[in-house]
Design a protein around this motif. Sequence first.
Motif, short mmCIF file in Angstrom:
data_model
loop_
_atom_site.label_atom_id
_atom_site.label_comp_id
_atom_site.label_asym_id
_atom_site.label_seq_id
_atom_site.Cartn_x
_atom_site.Cartn_y
_atom_site.Cartn_z
N ALA A 107 0.81 -1.21 0.00
CA ALA A 107 0.00 0.00 0.00
C ALA A 107 0.85 1.27 0.00
O ALA A 107 0.47 2.28 -0.61
CB ALA A 107 -0.94 -0.01 1.20
N VAL A 108 2.02 1.24 0.67
CA VAL A 108 2.92 2.40 0.64
C VAL A 108 3.30 2.74 -0.80
O VAL A 108 3.35 3.92 -1.19
CB VAL A 108 4.19 2.14 1.49
CG1 VAL A 108 5.22 3.23 1.25
CG2 VAL A 108 3.84 2.08 2.97
N GLY A 109 3.55 1.72 -1.60
CA GLY A 109 3.92 1.94 -2.99
C GLY A 109 2.79 2.51 -3.84
O GLY A 109 3.03 2.94 -4.98
N CYS A 110 1.59 2.54 -3.30
CA CYS A 110 0.43 3.05 -4.05
C CYS A 110 -0.02 4.43 -3.58
O CYS A 110 -0.94 5.01 -4.19
CB CYS A 110 -0.74 2.07 -3.93
SG CYS A 110 -0.40 0.41 -4.55
N VAL A 111 0.58 4.97 -2.53
CA VAL A 111 0.13 6.25 -1.99
C VAL A 111 0.51 7.39 -2.95
O VAL A 111 1.68 7.52 -3.32
CB VAL A 111 0.77 6.52 -0.60
CG1 VAL A 111 0.40 7.92 -0.10
CG2 VAL A 111 0.33 5.47 0.39
N PRO A 112 -0.45 8.21 -3.36
CA PRO A 112 -0.11 9.38 -4.20
C PRO A 112 0.76 10.36 -3.42
O PRO A 112 0.74 10.39 -2.18
CB PRO A 112 -1.49 9.99 -4.51
CG PRO A 112 -2.48 8.90 -4.25
CD PRO A 112 -1.89 8.07 -3.14
N THR A 113 1.50 11.17 -4.13
CA THR A 113 2.40 12.13 -3.48
C THR A 113 1.63 13.37 -3.03
O THR A 113 0.45 13.54 -3.31
CB THR A 113 3.53 12.54 -4.43
OG1 THR A 113 2.96 13.20 -5.58
CG2 THR A 113 4.33 11.33 -4.88
N TYR A 114 2.34 14.26 -2.37
CA TYR A 114 1.75 15.51 -1.87
C TYR A 114 1.17 16.34 -3.01
O TYR A 114 0.11 16.98 -2.84
CB TYR A 114 2.83 16.31 -1.12
CG TYR A 114 2.32 17.56 -0.46
CD1 TYR A 114 1.91 17.56 0.87
CD2 TYR A 114 2.26 18.77 -1.17
CE1 TYR A 114 1.45 18.71 1.49
CE2 TYR A 114 1.79 19.93 -0.56
CZ TYR A 114 1.39 19.90 0.76
OH TYR A 114 0.92 21.05 1.36
N ASP A 115 1.82 16.36 -4.15
CA ASP A 115 1.34 17.15 -5.28
C ASP A 115 -0.03 16.67 -5.77
O ASP A 115 -0.78 17.43 -6.38
CB ASP A 115 2.34 17.09 -6.44
CG ASP A 115 3.61 17.88 -6.15
OD1 ASP A 115 3.57 18.73 -5.23
OD2 ASP A 115 4.63 17.63 -6.82
N SER A 116 -0.37 15.42 -5.52
CA SER A 116 -1.64 14.86 -6.00
C SER A 116 -2.78 15.01 -5.00
O SER A 116 -3.90 15.37 -5.37
CB SER A 116 -1.47 13.38 -6.33
OG SER A 116 -0.51 13.19 -7.35
N ILE A 117 -2.51 14.74 -3.71
CA ILE A 117 -3.61 14.74 -2.74
C ILE A 117 -3.31 15.60 -1.51
O ILE A 117 -4.06 15.55 -0.53
CB ILE A 117 -3.95 13.30 -2.30
CG1 ILE A 117 -2.74 12.61 -1.66
CG2 ILE A 117 -4.47 12.48 -3.46
CD1 ILE A 117 -3.08 11.25 -1.04
N GLY A 118 -2.25 16.36 -1.54
CA GLY A 118 -1.96 17.29 -0.44
C GLY A 118 -1.57 16.59 0.85
O GLY A 118 -0.88 15.57 0.83
#
Length: 436
Positions: A107-118
């Motif tokens: 699941a860590v590998g699937c987390v969007p970055t800050y630019d995508s979901i803040g």
Amino acid sequence: MRKTHSPAGAPPEAPSLPRLAAASLAGTAIEFYDFFIYGTAAALVLGPLFFPTFSPLAGTLAAFATFGVGFVARPLGSVLFGHIGDRRGRRPVLVGSLLLTGLATVAVGCVPTYDSIGTAAPVLLLVLRFLQGLGLGGEWGGAVLLTAEHAPAERRGLWASFPQMGPSLGFLLANGIMLVLSATLTDAQFASWGWRVPFWAAGVLAAAGLALRTSLAESPSFLELREHARVPLAEVVRDHWRLVLLTAGALAVGYAVFYAVTTWSLAYAVERLDVSRTVMLACIMAAVVVKGALTPVAAVLGDRYGRRPLCLLGCALSALWMFPMIALLATGEPLLMFLGFLVAMLAFITMFAVIAAYLPELYEPRVRCTGAAVGYNLGGVLGGALTPIVATAVAQGEGTPWGVAAYLTAVALLSLGCFALLPETRPVPEPAPVTA
């Protein structure tokens, strides 16, 4: 491992120790792969991707803070899974902990970055890192106890050292994948998607580990217990609190040294000394290879000369070597850095090769899974969670970061004092009968 049946009236056949040790080693390697891949990513890439509004230093500190959350969760995992292990058996712990850690890592590998979901991005990262630590907190106690409690007393250190080799293999696998990706991808590709690949690979590894673990036999020490602890944690806190605190303090130096070498030094050399991440990963991995290869050798010495003497020796070596190690790191020269890391890893494994036999022998069987695991993982909070954060903070100025060396030396001296207060547990063979 399938249970074997013996003729009526005969005792059940003992399980194959090599197969049991191999399954425990494979499982710990997979779980520590999951845990270590996060630490490497935190040192190399998570700061700018998940904390982009921070300065580079603050971003690294924030990434290491999420790294530290995994260590805070580990004692909680040892309580949860230790309760299961002392009430229901060691075997269920191995399956549940591996499943939880593997799913959280993917699941860590699937987390969007800050630019995508803040801000939801670092929050999700924090939650998943907590779940990783929760699973790993149960892993060590289950894997080590299942092997140690099947092993003959005179060779318990050797057989229990096999799951202790798992962290080395997990680290090498995690950093080997990172090394290949770092060498073959551009910086933009690595930051965009390359860092995620090792987290996704955890799913395949977890499936393989579950296939091995679902066939293991239960520990004989657990099966022989006529009465199980109703609330193991309560008994540990009431009757063994001093032992838990001493083991946590004793083990802190091992965690501190290991994560100073494998996590903090990686970030420091790449960001402050302009050493390429490929070179740093290669230096660290080479030292860990030697550490892993010498683990059973140190364990055999523990069976012969005792657990406590080797632990005291490892602490003393750590205290003496931290200033030279930091001086060698500050040169930025690969061979000198490797030498510094190598000696530090040898001091580390002198202690930790025998810990898998030592800790279970310190606790009575009815609370062993909880007590040994809680002590082991509290040591991780003291040494592993704090070290990258403290070291990064005290190494801000120009010049050689002597403050890091002083901090690591102080931790080594603390652990030396704790080991000095612990008893020896190595079983003493009975003398052969005298014949006329």
